[in-house]
Enzyme design. Structure first.
Site, PDB file in Angstrom:
ATOM      1  N   PHE A  13      -6.836  11.699   3.937  1.00 14.00           N
ATOM      2  CA  PHE A  13      -6.119  12.536   4.858  1.00 14.00           C
ATOM      3  C   PHE A  13      -4.846  13.303   4.384  1.00 14.00           C
ATOM      4  O   PHE A  13      -4.896  14.410   4.226  1.00 14.00           O
ATOM      5  CB  PHE A  13      -5.820  11.629   6.136  1.00 14.00           C
ATOM      6  CG  PHE A  13      -5.065  12.328   7.034  1.00 14.00           C
ATOM      7  CD1 PHE A  13      -5.088  13.655   7.619  1.00 14.00           C
ATOM      8  CD2 PHE A  13      -3.876  11.598   7.760  1.00 14.00           C
ATOM      9  CE1 PHE A  13      -4.263  14.105   8.554  1.00 14.00           C
ATOM     10  CE2 PHE A  13      -2.988  12.024   8.530  1.00 14.00           C
ATOM     11  CZ  PHE A  13      -3.234  13.321   9.058  1.00 14.00           C
ATOM     12  N   TYR A 145      -0.634  -5.189   3.997  1.00 13.63           N
ATOM     13  CA  TYR A 145      -0.126  -3.602   3.972  1.00 13.63           C
ATOM     14  C   TYR A 145       1.263  -3.759   3.966  1.00 13.63           C
ATOM     15  O   TYR A 145       2.029  -3.038   2.959  1.00 13.63           O
ATOM     16  CB  TYR A 145      -0.575  -2.912   5.072  1.00 13.63           C
ATOM     17  CG  TYR A 145      -0.364  -1.405   5.275  1.00 13.63           C
ATOM     18  CD1 TYR A 145      -0.922  -0.525   4.312  1.00 13.63           C
ATOM     19  CD2 TYR A 145       0.834  -1.037   5.935  1.00 13.63           C
ATOM     20  CE1 TYR A 145      -0.821   0.799   4.282  1.00 13.63           C
ATOM     21  CE2 TYR A 145       1.071   0.252   6.016  1.00 13.63           C
ATOM     22  CZ  TYR A 145       0.199   1.429   5.112  1.00 13.63           C
ATOM     23  OH  TYR A 145       0.567   2.437   5.351  1.00 13.63           O
TER      24      TYR A 145
HETATM   25  P1  NAD Z   1      -6.138   7.612   3.715  1.00 12.17           P
HETATM   26  O1  NAD Z   1      -6.870   6.289   3.861  1.00 12.17           O
HETATM   27  O2  NAD Z   1      -6.814   8.859   4.200  1.00 12.17           O
HETATM   28  O3  NAD Z   1      -5.927   7.942   2.246  1.00 12.17           O
HETATM   29  C1  NAD Z   1      -5.721   7.271   1.319  1.00 12.17           C
HETATM   30  C2  NAD Z   1      -6.589   7.611   0.024  1.00 12.17           C
HETATM   31  O4  NAD Z   1      -6.192   6.557  -0.982  1.00 12.17           O
HETATM   32  C3  NAD Z   1      -7.936   7.448   0.340  1.00 12.17           C
HETATM   33  O5  NAD Z   1      -8.394   8.662  -0.229  1.00 12.17           O
HETATM   34  C4  NAD Z   1      -8.477   6.227  -0.549  1.00 12.17           C
HETATM   35  O6  NAD Z   1      -9.926   6.506  -0.901  1.00 12.17           O
HETATM   36  C5  NAD Z   1      -7.494   6.319  -1.683  1.00 12.17           C
HETATM   37  N1  NAD Z   1      -7.441   4.840  -2.190  1.00 12.17           N
HETATM   38  C6  NAD Z   1      -7.523   3.844  -1.654  1.00 12.17           C
HETATM   39  N2  NAD Z   1      -7.318   2.774  -2.257  1.00 12.17           N
HETATM   40  C7  NAD Z   1      -7.401   3.350  -3.673  1.00 12.17           C
HETATM   41  C8  NAD Z   1      -7.362   2.737  -4.925  1.00 12.17           C
HETATM   42  N3  NAD Z   1      -7.282   1.535  -5.287  1.00 12.17           N
HETATM   43  N4  NAD Z   1      -7.334   3.552  -5.795  1.00 12.17           N
HETATM   44  C9  NAD Z   1      -7.481   4.938  -5.875  1.00 12.17           C
HETATM   45  N5  NAD Z   1      -7.484   5.427  -4.694  1.00 12.17           N
HETATM   46  C10 NAD Z   1      -7.195   4.801  -3.500  1.00 12.17           C
HETATM   47  O7  NAD Z   1      -4.651   7.704   4.472  1.00 12.17           O
HETATM   48  P2  NAD Z   1      -3.480   8.579   4.563  1.00 12.17           P
HETATM   49  O8  NAD Z   1      -3.204   8.535   6.048  1.00 12.17           O
HETATM   50  O9  NAD Z   1      -3.795  10.127   3.986  1.00 12.17           O
HETATM   51  O10 NAD Z   1      -2.188   7.787   3.766  1.00 12.17           O
HETATM   52  C11 NAD Z   1      -1.788   8.093   2.514  1.00 12.17           C
HETATM   53  C12 NAD Z   1      -0.694   7.443   2.327  1.00 12.17           C
HETATM   54  O11 NAD Z   1       0.307   7.568   3.156  1.00 12.17           O
HETATM   55  C13 NAD Z   1      -1.185   5.746   2.253  1.00 12.17           C
HETATM   56  O12 NAD Z   1      -0.396   5.487   1.028  1.00 12.17           O
HETATM   57  C14 NAD Z   1      -0.565   5.223   3.318  1.00 12.17           C
HETATM   58  O13 NAD Z   1       0.083   4.152   3.088  1.00 12.17           O
HETATM   59  C15 NAD Z   1       0.942   6.277   3.491  1.00 12.17           C
HETATM   60  N6  NAD Z   1       1.147   6.418   4.918  1.00 12.17           N
HETATM   61  C16 NAD Z   1       0.546   7.070   5.672  1.00 12.17           C
HETATM   62  C17 NAD Z   1       0.788   7.217   7.239  1.00 12.17           C
HETATM   63  C18 NAD Z   1      -0.128   7.936   8.262  1.00 12.17           C
HETATM   64  O14 NAD Z   1       0.258   7.691   9.459  1.00 12.17           O
HETATM   65  N7  NAD Z   1      -1.119   8.803   7.683  1.00 12.17           N
HETATM   66  C19 NAD Z   1       1.895   6.426   7.577  1.00 12.17           C
HETATM   67  C20 NAD Z   1       2.783   5.937   6.777  1.00 12.17           C
HETATM   68  C21 NAD Z   1       2.132   5.692   5.244  1.00 12.17           C
END
Ligand code: NAD
Ligand code: UDP
Length: 313
Positions: A13, A145
């Site tokens: 995302f 997490y």
């Molecule tokens: P998301 O789940 O849409 O994106 C995470 C991506 O990482 C996915 O495309 C997934 O396929 C990929 N991924 C997961 N494990 C993997 C691995 N072992 N190797 C390669 N790729 C892998 O989530 P997001 O909301 O886009 O979050 C992105 C980052 O931001 C994450 O690290 C998340 O912890 C951090 N984050 C997001 C939020 C939020 O509210 N969206 C809040 C705090 C932190």
């Protein structure tokens, strides 16, 4: 100057919006993803760009490429997905951080870690400033997490202290917008999909718990702003929209904006679900002159339109 930039989790995302924004700025982007929670359709429109490369790879395994900057976003972010295989979530955060820090060290590249407000756990200080150490249950269902991300932060600061790796730690608060996965289980996507389908809106607990929601375009601007700071700026830096809402308020707003007649239903609150969350963004305001511009109502309208399109309404 055109830079070569690696974005791990780039098909997710936030990652897909980040890849798009970096390409628009004229950079070359390497998008690495194992498609656990990301989707190819998030980046389909970028595949024809000669400066965009998609790499299917799991971040727990070493990876080598020539890059100037690394944004390390790979990690499932929704409670349902990160709890599905907790061991894998820990490995992704910890081994992923080690692999990306090793790469940054070898390349003398800058590396930004997508950390999270979850490092504060169920906070006893409100709003949360960066110097607060948090209130995390190390053995609860969210620990895979929260502790994975806390360990990643520890790895980042140690690589910085010992090896002078150029690090940036972003503590991201709840972010929402188009390209959230419809089955992702997070509150914004759940409420919108439920409202559009005429299903009950599922509030966990009494709905009085709060979150602060940041629209994805504002977040991407902040992540790039943090990456562009001088080397002495390492963070951690809170990034989020300080506007704070209860889940009941969010449900009512989604019902109003969708015009849905869905009913609200109350389900048990999951264990260790934080009761309140609001970022103190003084540091981001001062250091990167950043302010989130998108009001929740406006951001929700864009997000609702996205879900209407993909769900064929
Ligand atoms: P998301 O789940 O849409 O994106 C995470 C991506 O990482 C996915 O495309 C997934 O396929 C990929 N991924 C997961 N494990 C993997 C691995 N072992 N190797 C390669 N790729 C892998 O989530 P997001 O909301 O886009 O979050 C992105 C980052 O931001 C994450 O690290 C998340 O912890 C951090 N984050 C997001 C939020 C939020 O509210 N969206 C809040 C705090 C932190
Ligand atoms: N939540 C809810 N109904 C849902 C999904 C989530 O009431 O269908 C609540 C959840 O219990 C939490 C808040 O919404 O209090 C935010 O949940 P989310 O999973 O989006 O993010 P996080 O808890 O990681 O902040």
């Amino acid at each position: 100057m055109k830079k070569r930039i690696l974005v791990t989790g780039g098909a997710g995302f936030v990652g897909s919006h980040l890849c798009e924004a970096l390409l628009k700025k004229g950079h070359e982007v390497f998008c690495l993803d194992n498609f656990f929670t990301g989707q190819k359709k998030n980046i389909l429109h970028l595949l024809d760009d000669p400066y965009f490369e998609l790499i299917r790879h799991d971040i727990t395994m070493p990876f080598f490429i020539e890059a100037d900057e690394i944004y390390n976003l790979a990690c499932p972010a929704s409670p349902i997905h990160y709890q599905y295989n907790g061991i894998k979530t820990i490995k992704t955060s910890v081994m992923g951080a080690i692999n990306m820090l090793g790469l940054a060290k070898r390349l003398n590249a800058k590396v930004l870690q997508a950390s999270t407000s979850e490092v504060y756990g169920d906070p006893e200080i409100h709003p949360q400033p960066e110097h607060y150490w948090g209130n995390v249950n190390p053995i609860g269902p969210r620990a895979c997490y929260d502790e994975g991300k806390r360990c990643a932060e520890a790895l980042f600061v140690n690589y910085h202290r010992q090896n002078h790796v150029k690090i940036k730690i972003a503590r991201i608060f709840n972010t929402y917008g188009p390209r959230m996965h419809p089955n992702d289980g997070r509150v914004v996507s759940n409420f919108i999909v439920q409202a559009l389908n005429g299903e009950d809106i599922t509030i966990f607990g009494d709905g009085e718990q709060t979150r602060s929601f940041c629209y994805v375009d504002d977040m991407v601007r902040a992540l790039i702003g943090l990456m562009e700071t001088p080397d002495e700026v390492t963070g951690p830096m809170n990034l989020g929209n300080p506007g704070e809402f209860t889940m009941l308020q969010l449900a009512e707003l989604v019902l109003k904006l969708t015009g849905s007649s869905s009913k609200i239903t109350f389900l048990p609150l999951p264990q260790d679900d934080p009761m309140q969350r609001q970022p103190d963004i003084t540091l981001a305001r001062k250091t990167i002159a950043w302010e989130p511009h998108t009001h929740l109502e406006e951001g929700l309208k864009h997000t609702i339109q996205y879900f209407k399109n993909i769900l064929n309404f």
